[in-house]
Write a protein that holds these residues in place. Structure first.
Motif, PDB file in Angstrom:
ATOM      1  N   VAL A 149     -46.462 -12.342  32.028  1.00 23.72           N
ATOM      2  CA  VAL A 149     -45.791 -11.686  30.917  1.00 23.72           C
ATOM      3  C   VAL A 149     -46.757 -11.645  29.731  1.00 23.72           C
ATOM      4  N   LEU A 150     -46.643 -10.602  28.947  1.00 23.13           N
ATOM      5  CA  LEU A 150     -47.503 -10.462  27.770  1.00 23.13           C
ATOM      6  C   LEU A 150     -47.028 -11.408  26.681  1.00 23.13           C
ATOM      7  N   GLU A 151     -47.987 -11.962  25.964  1.00 22.47           N
ATOM      8  CA  GLU A 151     -47.618 -12.771  24.811  1.00 22.47           C
ATOM      9  C   GLU A 151     -46.955 -11.876  23.757  1.00 22.47           C
ATOM     10  N   GLU A 152     -46.250 -12.535  22.831  1.00 19.26           N
ATOM     11  CA  GLU A 152     -45.546 -11.861  21.737  1.00 19.26           C
ATOM     12  C   GLU A 152     -44.471 -10.898  22.256  1.00 19.26           C
ATOM     13  N   SER A 153     -44.044 -11.069  23.513  1.00 17.24           N
ATOM     14  CA  SER A 153     -42.970 -10.212  24.031  1.00 17.24           C
ATOM     15  C   SER A 153     -41.663 -10.540  23.311  1.00 17.24           C
ATOM     16  N   GLN A 154     -40.837  -9.523  23.169  1.00 18.94           N
ATOM     17  CA  GLN A 154     -39.581  -9.703  22.461  1.00 18.94           C
ATOM     18  C   GLN A 154     -38.613 -10.553  23.286  1.00 18.94           C
ATOM     19  N   HIS A 155     -37.634 -11.118  22.557  1.00 21.33           N
ATOM     20  CA  HIS A 155     -36.589 -11.907  23.227  1.00 21.33           C
ATOM     21  C   HIS A 155     -35.843 -11.019  24.216  1.00 21.33           C
ATOM     22  N   GLY A 156     -35.665 -11.519  25.427  1.00 21.35           N
ATOM     23  CA  GLY A 156     -34.964 -10.786  26.464  1.00 21.35           C
ATOM     24  C   GLY A 156     -35.865  -9.967  27.356  1.00 21.35           C
TER      25      GLY A 156
END
Length: 818
Positions: free
Chosen positions: A43-50
């Motif tokens: 998963v990419l860092e700084e991804s949004q919640h959810g």
């Protein structure tokens, strides 16, 4: 999201060449991932919640409907709650902000290790989520403005080292390219020494003339390889100097040094030596760190300005930093100092200085005593911040004689399981110690104490002290009055012993009469009870514990309503304006009529007495209990007069006494007038005989019946008392009892189901004898919440207590005490 197939990417880049060979490699790579026992996501860092990461339930082979019943949990060691699983759909998603640079610094691999735990049966699954870097950090130079002093005598081709920019990102996002602003003298050169080190320098292209340009201002831009690109800049201020044209130089441009961690402060690391071909003061060299070197490195190391010896300035920890990169400058003492540069790479060596970290996660505590052998009690994970053999850990359990054992599940993960059956009645709690020891020299160890309580199972239903209770409540009670308290006990513990109460209304609704407090078992009368309408309430109170499944008990409650003197006597009979004709002469004691009165109460409250209001009427008297009007002496024709009205006062025996009045009219007529009166009455269809004769007949029959029953009950009572002489308690039996009162002047009776009172009352001067009989079938009495057993019953005269506490009585009736 799942890890992308790297071979598919390679296949795309290579086109049609070697597709068959690459496909075989892809299959081998997939098989290796499946055999590793772990799931891999990224998963990419700084991804949004959810943000969606992967279908972890599907990938683990679990049904979504199993997640909640099997108590699915996601555990991430030392990584807070960055990731979470939606147990409604089995999707692994981003729960909070993930900053890769904060989490893993500049490590090329940043992985969050997850443990998926399910119960029934307990299983552990392992997954790794690779945190992929995004280009969210721009390149940063150590300073915003850098000055370079360069002699005008420097020849073209001379180079001047620069400190490059740093980028907190990794991978292509941290691959920096540099660009120098357009100028006629300098060009930028980049040299790569190793995978971890790269040098940057300005190269002089054309000879400089200080008299023409004494200063040059250049802009150096660093751009990373991310999308979109980010850049940083530094201003280069080049000051052209005269004279001293030989720069101090080192034997090597880069030095590599090995240094064990935890060395003492002041330990010598390395001594640098530079030389200068100039003479005099231009040959004297001073050593220093570059002013572009981060201040953190300057706090960790120091350099002797004259000898070039580098020493440790503060504690060195391999776990914090494993590599230090020092920029060292050697400057001469010429009027315009020249500076030589080199780099010192210090590789820190690990030593066994970290105690193993032990974490215990309890999942099944307390442990039910009926748990089977092999049941998992707790999960244990160990971790050592050291590396290599210093990080290899062995786990053990102490003391060893307990009914538990440790089993290894995966790498440094263990399960504490039952090795023998448990018996809570023998041991209710176990205390044990888990010991973790590494294989370093000397070995270090850590321990954690664990208390394992053994829980009870809900195998006992709430029970009451008695199977049934009898409660006596006076009528006209205030609404909400507390009448009794039931209490059930449960030998279980915790929620299995938490008892709640409720009324069983299966037979008939009780909510308008009685309520019970669900926690303390107090019974309340919700409305005033009326003895004349309701004499007995019989119902069941049920007690239920809070266990799973819950168990119930019940008790029968009989509420007897006690009569209060709340009804005044009422008079029935001929109208007051209809006089009773009396033919004179009459003898003394001649009955001329009777006052008929009734009282809706019962017992003494319904026992009536009659009195003349005007005692001056010496010719008449009224029966004290019969209400019969008779003459006190013989009446002659000479006493014939107008109609006489007698005012009769009717009272009951209740407390307080209630009364009413009745008027009885008497008309005395001579014998000559009687015939005329009889003829007139015949024409009117009337009768001279008082209407009370019929009531008197009924009264005589009732008196005879009650007297017979009275004698029969006395005989039965004496026989029962003789049989139970050796027993303390009374013998109870079923049946319906009738309360009867009989005397020579009147009688009354009423039925009362399941009563408990036996008493004899002597009348005034032997003129009256009453008997109250009850047939009990319940051994317990209660009055307004107090419980006891009736053992002695005494007969008292009127005006005294009906029941009095005996020496061995369990209770008494306080409402009967004056």
């Amino acid at each position: 999201m799942k890890e992308p197939n790297i071979f598919a990417i390679i296949l795309t880049k290579f086109g049609l060449m070697g597709r068959r060979q690459l496909l075989q490699l892809s299959l081998l790579y997939t098989a290796w991932l499946m055999g590793s026992g772990q799931l891999h996501y990224s998963v990419l860092e700084e991804s949004q919640h959810g943000t969606f990461v992967g279908h972890i339930a599907q990938d683990l082979g679990l049904e979504v409907s199993e997640l909640v019943p099997r108590m699915f949990q996601l555990v991430s060691k030392n990584h807070k709650d960055y990731l979470e699983v939606n147990v409604q759909n089995g999707i692994l998603f981003v729960n909070s902000r993930i900053d890769r640079e904060e989490l893993c610094a500049q490590n090329p691999v940043c992985v969050i290790h997850l443990e998926g735990i399910v119960d029934k049966p307990l299983r552990i699954f392992h997954a790794e989520v690779d945190i992929r870097d995004i280009n969210d950090n721009a390149p940063i130079f150590p300073v915003n403005n850098h000055k370079l002093f360069i002699l005008e005598s420097r020849l073209p081709g001379s180079y001047f080292p620069l400190e490059g920019a740093s980028d907190s990102d990794t991978g292509s996002n941290s691959l920096l390219t540099y660009k120098l602003s357009s100028n006629d003298y300098f060009q930028l050169r980049e040299e790569k020494h190793s995978d971890r080190s790269k040098s940057l320098a300005l190269v002089l292209q054309n000879a400089m003339d200080r008299e023409k340009d004494s200063e040059h201002h250049l802009l150096l831009t660093a751009t990373d390889g991310g999308q979109p690109e980010l850049s940083g800049t530094v201003q280069l201020e080049i000051i052209v100097l005269d004279a001293n044209d030989n720069v101090p130089s080192f034997n090597q441009s880069v030095y590599e040094v090995l240094l064990p961690e935890n060395v003492t402060k002041g330990t010598s690391v390395f001594t640098l030596t530079a030389y200068d071909l100039d003479e005099g003061t231009n040959k004297e060299i001073l050593y220093s760190f570059s002013n572009m070197m981060p201040s953190q490195l300057k706090r960790s190391f120091s350099i002797d300005i004259n000898t070039g010896e580098i020493k440790v300035k503060e504690e060195i920890d391999f776990e914090n930093t494993s590599l230090f990169e020092l920029q060292v400058e050697a400057s001469d003492q010429g009027p315009y100092p020249l500076v030589g540069h080199c780099k010192v790479l210090i590789q820190v060596l690990d030593v066994n200085d970290n105690i193993p970290e032990l974490s215990v996660t309890s999942l099944s505590i307390p442990v039910p005593e009926d748990s089977s052998v092999g049941t998992v009690v707790a999960l244990i994970s160990v971790f050592d911040r050291d590396s290599g053999v210093n990080a290899q850990i062995n786990c053990s359990l102490w003391p060893s004689r307990l009914p538990f054992k440790l089993t290894s599940t995966f790498k440094n993960y263990y399960s504490l399981v039952l090795a023998e059956p448990l018996d809570r009645e023998r041991v209710a709690e176990y205390s044990l110690v888990v010991i973790a020891q590494d294989q370093g020299i000397p070995p270090l160890s850590a321990s954690s104490s664990l208390v394992v309580p053994i829980s009870d199972v809900n195998d006992n239903a709430p029970t009451f002290a008695k199977p049934s209770y009898t409660v006596f409540v006076k009528e006209n009670n205030p609404p909400g009055a507390h009448i009794f308290t039931v209490s059930a006990s449960d030998p279980d513990v915790a929620e299995n012993a938490m008892v709640s109460y409720w009324l069983d209304e299966k037979l008939w609704p009780l909510s308008s009469y009685i309520s019970v407090h669900s926690e303390n078992g107090k019974l309340y009368a919700l409305q005033p009870l009326d003895y004349e309408e309701l004499k007995l309430l019989e119902f069941q109170v049920r007690a239920k514990d809070a266990g799973l499944p819950s168990l119930c008990g019940n008790v029968t409650i009989q509420v007897f309503v006690l009569d209060e003197n709340d009804n005044a006597p009422t008079v029935s009979g001929p109208a007051e304006d209809t006089p009773t004709l009396v033919k004179v002469p009459v003898a003394a004691g001649h009955v001329v009529g009777k006052i008929n009165a009734l009282d809706a109460d019962s017992g003494y409250n319904a026992w009536l007495r009659y009195e003349l209001h005007d005692i001056s009427s010496s010719s008449w008297r009224v029966g004290l209990y019969s209400g019969e009007i008779s003459t006190t002496h013989a009446l002659e024709e000479a006493e014939v007069s107008n109609t006489q009205s007698l005012l009769v006062l009717v009272k009951d025996h209740g407390k307080p006494v209630l009364s009413t009045t009745a008027t009885f009219s008497v008309s005395l007529v001579a014998s000559a007038q009687t015939a005329q009166t009889d003829a007139r009455l015949s024409r009117m269809g009337g009768s001279a005989k008082p209407l009370a004769d019929t009531a008197n007949l009924y009264l005589i029959i009732a008196i005879c019946s009650v007297s017979s029953l009275f004698l029969l009950v006395i005989l039965v009572y004496v026989a029962l008392r003789c049989q139970s002489q050796a027993e303390e308690a009374m013998v109870y039996g079923p049946g319906t009892a009738t309360l009867m009162c009989a005397s020579e002047v009147g009688s009354w009776s009423y039925s009362n189901r399941h009563s408990h009172i036996l008493a004899g009352v002597s009348g005034e001067a032997g003129a009256k004898s009453d008997l109250m009989v009850f047939s009990p079938n319940i051994p317990v009495f209660a009055m307004n919440g107090e419980v006891g057993n009736v053992k002695d019953l005494v007969a008292l005269s009127p005006g005294e207590n009906i029941l009095r506490r005996g020496e061995d009585m369990g209770f008494y009736y306080p409402w009967l005490v004056k």
